[in-house]
Design a protein around this motif. Structure first.
Motif, short mmCIF file in Angstrom:
data_model
loop_
_atom_site.label_atom_id
_atom_site.label_comp_id
_atom_site.label_asym_id
_atom_site.label_seq_id
_atom_site.Cartn_x
_atom_site.Cartn_y
_atom_site.Cartn_z
N PRO A 63 -43.59 7.75 -107.34
CA PRO A 63 -43.74 9.38 -107.49
C PRO A 63 -44.35 9.94 -106.20
CG PRO A 63 -45.27 8.11 -108.91
CD PRO A 63 -44.38 7.13 -108.30
N ARG A 64 -43.67 11.06 -105.98
CA ARG A 64 -44.14 11.78 -104.54
C ARG A 64 -44.97 13.12 -105.26
NH1 ARG A 64 -43.28 11.54 -99.42
NH2 ARG A 64 -43.17 13.64 -98.44
N LYS A 65 -46.08 13.54 -104.41
CA LYS A 65 -46.99 14.53 -104.96
C LYS A 65 -46.66 15.65 -104.60
CE LYS A 65 -50.93 11.39 -104.69
NZ LYS A 65 -52.09 11.15 -104.16
N CYS A 66 -46.72 16.66 -105.26
CA CYS A 66 -46.33 18.26 -104.67
C CYS A 66 -47.47 19.08 -105.27
CB CYS A 66 -45.09 18.39 -105.42
SG CYS A 66 -44.57 20.29 -105.17
N GLY A 67 -48.10 19.79 -104.23
CA GLY A 67 -49.17 20.77 -104.65
C GLY A 67 -48.59 22.05 -104.91
N LEU A 68 -49.20 22.60 -106.08
CA LEU A 68 -48.89 24.16 -106.46
C LEU A 68 -49.92 24.98 -106.24
CD1 LEU A 68 -46.61 25.50 -108.15
CD2 LEU A 68 -47.95 24.67 -110.19
N PHE B 1 -46.00 28.57 -104.54
CA PHE B 1 -45.87 27.83 -103.33
C PHE B 1 -45.84 26.29 -103.93
CE2 PHE B 1 -47.49 31.70 -101.80
CZ PHE B 1 -46.33 32.12 -100.91
N LEU B 2 -44.78 25.62 -103.47
CA LEU B 2 -44.69 23.93 -103.56
C LEU B 2 -44.80 23.54 -102.31
CD1 LEU B 2 -41.60 24.05 -106.08
CD2 LEU B 2 -44.02 23.90 -106.60
N ILE B 3 -45.91 22.65 -102.13
CA ILE B 3 -46.37 22.00 -101.00
C ILE B 3 -46.23 20.46 -101.08
CG2 ILE B 3 -48.17 21.72 -99.29
CD1 ILE B 3 -49.04 24.21 -101.74
N ASP B 4 -45.30 20.25 -100.12
CA ASP B 4 -45.00 18.50 -100.16
C ASP B 4 -46.23 17.82 -99.79
OD1 ASP B 4 -43.59 16.26 -98.57
OD2 ASP B 4 -42.82 16.38 -100.55
N GLU B 5 -46.63 16.64 -100.22
CA GLU B 5 -47.47 15.91 -99.77
C GLU B 5 -47.72 15.53 -98.25
OE1 GLU B 5 -48.03 12.04 -101.55
OE2 GLU B 5 -45.83 11.46 -101.17
N GLY B 6 -46.42 15.55 -97.72
CA GLY B 6 -46.35 15.17 -96.45
C GLY B 6 -46.67 16.46 -95.44
N MET B 7 -46.72 17.69 -95.97
CA MET B 7 -47.16 18.98 -95.37
C MET B 7 -48.39 19.61 -95.57
SD MET B 7 -44.50 19.67 -93.50
CE MET B 7 -43.05 18.31 -93.38
N SER C 298 -52.01 20.04 -95.77
CA SER C 298 -53.34 19.76 -94.95
C SER C 298 -54.40 19.92 -95.63
CB SER C 298 -53.20 20.69 -93.55
OG SER C 298 -53.08 21.89 -93.93
N GLY C 299 -54.55 20.34 -97.01
CA GLY C 299 -55.56 20.56 -97.54
C GLY C 299 -55.87 21.83 -98.69
N LYS C 300 -56.81 21.95 -98.89
CA LYS C 300 -56.98 23.20 -99.97
C LYS C 300 -58.14 24.14 -99.29
CE LYS C 300 -55.49 21.09 -104.04
NZ LYS C 300 -55.91 20.79 -105.69
N GLY C 301 -58.31 24.34 -97.92
CA GLY C 301 -59.19 25.26 -97.40
C GLY C 301 -58.97 26.68 -97.35
N SER C 302 -59.73 27.32 -96.57
CA SER C 302 -59.57 28.78 -96.46
C SER C 302 -58.30 29.03 -95.57
CB SER C 302 -60.66 29.32 -95.96
OG SER C 302 -61.11 28.75 -94.80
N ASN C 303 -57.94 28.15 -94.46
CA ASN C 303 -56.91 28.58 -93.61
C ASN C 303 -55.67 28.52 -94.49
OD1 ASN C 303 -58.34 28.81 -91.38
ND2 ASN C 303 -58.22 26.69 -90.67
N GLU C 304 -55.52 27.31 -95.36
CA GLU C 304 -54.12 27.37 -96.21
C GLU C 304 -54.15 28.51 -97.34
OE1 GLU C 304 -56.47 24.89 -95.85
OE2 GLU C 304 -55.32 23.33 -94.59
#
Length: 102
Positions: A52-57, A71-77, A79-85
């Motif tokens: 399985p591949r992880k996908c952030g939402l 926004f669907l964020i691939d695990e390879g792309m 960089s975290g869940k910080g303020s910049n993102e």
């Protein structure tokens, strides 16, 4: 605040809000849990090799228009869940709402 935003959108017939009017709008946003979907790493063999591949939402909701962008964020792309993102996703959502692509 949600009711006031809906009333503003109904009174001004906003869809999406134009950039030349001074109005207030309420946006809600948050990260959701990661989703998993099957991935094929191009390995020969049975289904055992599918991992399985992880996908952030990340979701942004405009409360006045009852519209949500995910926004669907691939695990390879990711960089975290910080303020910049968060700022990057919000900036992209607001800019595309003001200047929609034709």
């Amino acid at each position: 605040m949600t009711a006031a935003c809906k009333k503003t959108c109904d009174n001004c017939q906003l869809s999406p809000p134009p950039s030349n009017k001074r109005i207030r709008m309420l946006y809600s946003f948050d990260f959701a849990q990661q989703m998993h979907f099957p991935s094929n790493p191009l390995l020969p063999g049975p289904m055992y090799f599918l991992t399985p591949r992880k996908c952030g939402l990340f979701g942004v909701s405009c409360e006045g228009l009852q519209k949500q962008v995910n926004f669907l964020i691939d695990e390879g792309m990711s960089s975290g869940k910080g303020s910049n993102e968060v700022i990057s996703y919000m900036h992209h959502d607001i800019i595309t709402a003001i200047f929609p692509q034709k």
